[in-house]
Motif scaffolding. Structure first.
Motif, PDB file in Angstrom:
ATOM      1  N   ASP A 374       0.821  -1.214   0.000  1.00 34.34           N
ATOM      2  CA  ASP A 374       0.000   0.000   0.000  1.00 34.34           C
ATOM      3  C   ASP A 374       0.854   1.262   0.000  1.00 34.34           C
ATOM      4  N   GLU A 438     -10.292   4.876  -3.399  1.00 37.19           N
ATOM      5  CA  GLU A 438     -10.870   3.741  -2.679  1.00 37.19           C
ATOM      6  C   GLU A 438     -10.627   2.438  -3.461  1.00 37.19           C
ATOM      7  N   ASP A 442      -7.925  -0.949  -2.776  1.00 35.47           N
ATOM      8  CA  ASP A 442      -8.701  -2.138  -2.412  1.00 35.47           C
ATOM      9  C   ASP A 442      -7.781  -3.304  -2.051  1.00 35.47           C
ATOM     10  N   ASN A 515      -9.581  -2.447   3.095  1.00 35.96           N
ATOM     11  CA  ASN A 515      -8.972  -1.226   2.572  1.00 35.96           C
ATOM     12  C   ASN A 515      -8.227  -0.514   3.692  1.00 35.96           C
TER      13      ASN A 515
END
Ligand code: FES
Ligand SMILES: [Fe+2]
Length: 523
Positions: A374, A438, A442, A515
């Motif tokens: 991420d 968003e 994911d 998330n």
């Protein structure tokens, strides 16, 4: 996302064992332009052999490479095995769909042959995806649109709508699955050869996927993770070969090596890096950085063998003796999916601190791995969007040797790989538009849904959350039923605690499995 926690642990556990002067000697050794030959491990020589490996100190290029005219120097993207999925994440009771180098495939367990099979994910009847089907009671792959069934070689075995006494329409060649790809299992991964021409049927006998023995060595622990990422193969590969972004993009969650506070020039501790890269040829290249050897074996494997104690293997009696050879492997399988999307299978293995690895559940290790993904995901997605109409060599300013492997990869891609993945005209050159933030971050569809460990943990924790909510209601009911004030207060307190615990768990589940997002500014 390079170099997950195993490397951090390898570095932090091992480097303190080296004396300062031996570490300096080690570093100086890599600065020396008369570096020794970097050998490809013997066990891999039969699979991929580098033509020459005399290292040269990495020097960023200023000129674009010239595409060679010799046909044999051109890398063929379709003359290679590709990883489809890790075996531990596949369920033998159902078919699984994957897209690899633009090809939709279904991977399923053929219990008659005890083998994973990889087919084109298209039913010959009316082209429904076979991966949405099921395995019937006879172990055949059933298309669930109209019930046609196929065996392990793609032959149609049953057409429910065909009359009993009519012609055997299922024996027609047209009823067979069109693409039955050669497949195999190696290093715990199902591989496929992206060409179903019968001449490749026995390709495994002469050409095998690159093998990394440590991943199967019982003295090593091995952990794997698969994640789909919203940027292409080229960006993924160069990111993995770039150690200098780690102190910044992964600040606070990943550390490659300890940097003394006194020698830090900023909070994060980025510093000069000497990366020496061997000769680049159509079969890739090798590189050396401090106590690690790295290998790029096109198109999919980039791996490092880190032996931090190697420097102490010397006859010098004044140096500490470290009898055990600690080795950590970081193995990245970079899989092109479509333009703008790729899949990474990471395998980390080490032969030390193995008890910790055996004790910690896999889904817990995936929390840190996913956080590493991420933390540079958005940077890489945007970088790719900006590069889409630009020439990498002309647009990027590469003044330091820290980017040595990135430059080497781009040179390889430019010179041998045709500048990008060969999509065989299946896609327009345009990248897909940027999805919402968003969607970009994911985790559920990019990891959890296809991870055997996280999907189970997610279900169990969701059940626990519901249990806590139910407990909260039960305590409220009990508080209403009892008359003693002390008991009533304790029931109310328990109800509140259960409710708060369920709320916290809900947040934890969302962040871990659905998330997480990432904000660099306040890390
Ligand atoms: S589309 Fe598969 S059975 Fe009809
Ligand atoms: Fe997972």
């Amino acid at each position: 996302m390079p170099f997950p926690m195993e490397v951090l642990q390898a570095s932090s556990l091992s480097f303190p064992l080296l004396r300062r002067h031996s570490r300096n000697n080690l570093i100086n050794k890599f600065r020396n332009p008369t570096l020794p030959r970097i050998d490809i491990p013997r066990q891999n020589i039969d699979l991929k052999t580098f033509a020459a490996t005399t290292p040269t100190v990495a020097c960023p290029p200023s000129d674009p490479e010239i595409i060679p005219e010799k046909k044999e120097d051109k890398f063929d993207w379709y003359e290679n095995w590709y990883p489809v999925a890790t075996v531990c994440d596949l369920d033998k009771r159902r078919p699984h769909g994957r897209k690899v180098i633009g090809i939709d495939v279904v991977v399923w367990w053929d219990r008659k042959e005890n083998a994973w099979k990889v087919f084109d994910d298209t039913c010959p009847h009316r082209l429904a995806p076979l991966s949405e089907g099921r395995i019937d009671q006879w172990g055949r792959l059933q298309c669930v649109y109209h019930g046609w069934c196929f065996d392990g070689v793609g032959a149609c075995k049953f057409i429910p709508q065909a009359p009993h006494d009519g012609p055997p329409v299922e024996t027609s060649k047209k009823a067979c699955v069109k693409g039955v790809y050669p497949s195999c299992v190696r290093n715990g991964i199902v591989w496929f050869w992206p060409n179903s021409d019968p001449k490749y049927k026995d390709i495994y006998l002469t050409n095998k996927p690159h093998y990394i023995p440590e991943l199967d060595d019982p003295s090593f622990t091995c952990t794997t993770i698969t994640r789909e990422v919203p940027y292409g193969y080229e960006i993924l590969a160069e990111n993995l070969m770039d150690p200098s972004h780690v102190p910044y993009a992964h600040y606070g969650i990943l550390e490659l090596e300890k940097v003394k506070e006194s020698s830090k020039r900023d909070r994060e501790g980025g510093h000069e890096m000497e990366i020496s890269v061997g000769t680049i040829d159509v079969n890739g290249f090798s590189a050396k950085h401090v106590s690690a050897d790295y290998y790029f074996v096109p198109p999919y494997v980039y791996y490092g063998r880190i032996t931090p104690n190697a420097a102490t293997k010397t006859k010098d009696a004044t140096l500490p003796v470290v009898p055990e050879e600690k080795t950590a492997m970081i193995v990245f399988y970079c899989i092109p999916v479509t333009p703008g999307y790729s899949r990474l299978i990471y395998a980390g293995a080490r032969n030390f601190a193995v008890q910790i690895d055996r004790f910690v559940p896999r889904w817990i290790t995936h929390m840190s791995h996913n956080l590493i993904f991420d933390s540079d995901l958005f940077l890489l997605h945007v970088e790719e969007q900006k590069l889409k109409d630009l020439d990498w060599h002309k647009s990027c300013y590469i003044p330091t040797k820290a980017d040595g492997q990135v430059v080497a990869f781009r040179r390889w891609l430019n010179k041998y790989g045709g500048t990008q993945v060969d999509w065989r005209n299946n896609f327009t050159p345009a990248l897909p538009p940027t999805p919402s933030r968003e969607q970009l971050f994911d985790r559920y569809w990019s990891h959890t849904a296809e991870c055997s460990s996280c999907s189970v943990a997610c279900k169990r924790l969701n059940a626990l959350e519901i249990g806590l909510q139910a407990m909260s209601l039960v305590f409220v009911a009990m508080a209403a039923a009892v008359s003693a004030p002390a008991t009533r207060y304790s029931m109310v307190a328990m109800a509140v605690l259960s409710f708060l615990a369920s709320k916290w768990l809900s947040h934890f589940i969302h962040k871990t499995f659905y998330n997480h997002g990432y904000d660099h500014a306040f890390v």
